[in-house]
Design a protein around this motif. Structure first.
Motif, PDB file in Angstrom:
ATOM      1  N   ALA A 100       0.802  -1.225   0.000  1.00  0.00           N
ATOM      2  CA  ALA A 100       0.000   0.000   0.000  1.00  0.00           C
ATOM      3  C   ALA A 100       0.837   1.278   0.000  1.00  0.00           C
ATOM      4  O   ALA A 100       0.292   2.374  -0.126  1.00  0.00           O
ATOM      5  N   ALA A 101       2.161   1.158   0.136  1.00  0.00           N
ATOM      6  CA  ALA A 101       3.014   2.344   0.284  1.00  0.00           C
ATOM      7  C   ALA A 101       3.021   3.191  -0.994  1.00  0.00           C
ATOM      8  O   ALA A 101       3.201   2.659  -2.090  1.00  0.00           O
ATOM      9  N   PRO A 102       2.834   4.512  -0.864  1.00  0.00           N
ATOM     10  CA  PRO A 102       2.911   5.392  -2.041  1.00  0.00           C
ATOM     11  C   PRO A 102       4.318   5.399  -2.626  1.00  0.00           C
ATOM     12  O   PRO A 102       5.312   5.368  -1.900  1.00  0.00           O
ATOM     13  N   THR A 103       4.408   5.439  -3.961  1.00  0.00           N
ATOM     14  CA  THR A 103       5.682   5.549  -4.651  1.00  0.00           C
ATOM     15  C   THR A 103       6.005   7.018  -4.857  1.00  0.00           C
ATOM     16  O   THR A 103       5.146   7.798  -5.268  1.00  0.00           O
ATOM     17  N   LEU A 104       7.244   7.406  -4.586  1.00  0.00           N
ATOM     18  CA  LEU A 104       7.626   8.814  -4.612  1.00  0.00           C
ATOM     19  C   LEU A 104       8.537   9.110  -5.797  1.00  0.00           C
ATOM     20  O   LEU A 104       8.479   8.421  -6.807  1.00  0.00           O
ATOM     21  N   TRP A 105       9.399  10.154  -5.678  1.00  0.00           N
ATOM     22  CA  TRP A 105      10.160  10.673  -6.805  1.00  0.00           C
ATOM     23  C   TRP A 105      10.994   9.599  -7.495  1.00  0.00           C
ATOM     24  O   TRP A 105      11.482   8.653  -6.877  1.00  0.00           O
ATOM     25  N   PRO A 106      11.209   9.759  -8.817  1.00  0.00           N
ATOM     26  CA  PRO A 106      11.876   8.711  -9.588  1.00  0.00           C
ATOM     27  C   PRO A 106      13.382   8.643  -9.422  1.00  0.00           C
ATOM     28  O   PRO A 106      13.994   7.668  -9.836  1.00  0.00           O
TER      29      PRO A 106
END
Length: 261
Positions: A143-149
């Protein structure tokens, strides 16, 4: 900056019976875990301080409350930035809720943080408690949000020398022409390499690097004047303008948000 090579041990492999293994790592300041790979997936999470993770042609500056997912068989390198304590969470590929081919940066929830602490080798748990904690941690990862690439890295040796030096000193004020003198390539060649290899310009790449380091310094509670100086800005006002344009909020608002997490 001289760095101490750090070899983390143990490297206990996850199994079907224990699909998640968490180790607490306490490397010396400014240490480097040199390029390596393993058959399991890994979540690298700084409990204190921050680190720079390089894998699959990309680098990330990772402060607390962020983590990097590294899939199985992906070569990677970890550099600690100052004094750092981190968790290395090994995940059996068959149990992974995250992609097995793509690295990513994840937001670490308070529950995820507590579960990693509970599962660390230094904390004895009953088999039932460990199984329940591991299952819940896998769900939190899902469920963890994915952040900057992250920042793309070059393969050309001249451009790599430039980018490596900037990562060690993101506040450097050297122009592209001055970097050309140091790397043995012309300014025009370096500009072309930034466009063809990294799909960006020197100024834009450097700004993204500085922004990543600024987030790290803000996360450590450093004063704005210090953050501005460390990231190459003449004063806090100039830094705040860049920060607001890039992230949509002022540094002080960002700091207040981080304090609430």
């Amino acid at each position: 900056m001289p760095r101490t090579t750090y070899q983390p041990v143990p490297l206990t492999q996850p199994t079907a019976e224990q699909p998640v293994i968490v180790h607490l790592r306490l490397p010396p300041p400014n240490a480097i875990i040199r390029r390596h790979r393993h058959t399991w997936g890994q979540i690298s999470f700084p409990l204190r301080g921050s680190m720079r993770v390089t894998a699959a042609g990309t680098t990330w500056v990772v402060p607390t409350m962020r983590a990097v997912w590294i899939p199985p068989e992906v070569e990677h390198e970890v550099v600690t930035l100052g004094e750092t304590a981190l968790h290395a969470c090994y995940v059996l590929p068959a149990a992974s809720p995250l992609p097995l081919t793509t690295c990513s940066v994840l937001e670490v929830s308070a529950l995820m943080r507590h579960l990693m602490v509970a599962l660390a080798d230094s904390v004895p748990l009953s088999p039932r408690h460990r199984q329940l904690s591991a299952a819940l941690l896998l769900e939190e990862l899902r469920a963890a949000p994915t952040l900057w690439p992250g920042l793309a890295l070059p393969t050309d040796r001249r451009l790599k020398a430039l980018c490596d030096a900037l990562m060690e000193e993101p506040g450097s004020a050297l122009s592209l022409a001055q970097w050309a003198e140091r790397t043995g390539a012309s300014e025009r060649t370096l500009a072309r390499l930034f466009r063809t290899e990294l799909r960006t310009s020197f100024a834009a790449w450097r700004q993204q690097l500085r922004l990543a380091h600024a987030v790290d310094l803000i996360n450590r509670g450093r004063p704005l004047a210090h953050v501005a100086a460390e990231t190459g800005y003449a004063n806090a006002g100039a830094f705040s303008t860049m920060f607001r344009r890039a992230l949509g909020k002022a540094p002080r608002d960002f700091m207040a948000h981080r304090a609430d997490e």
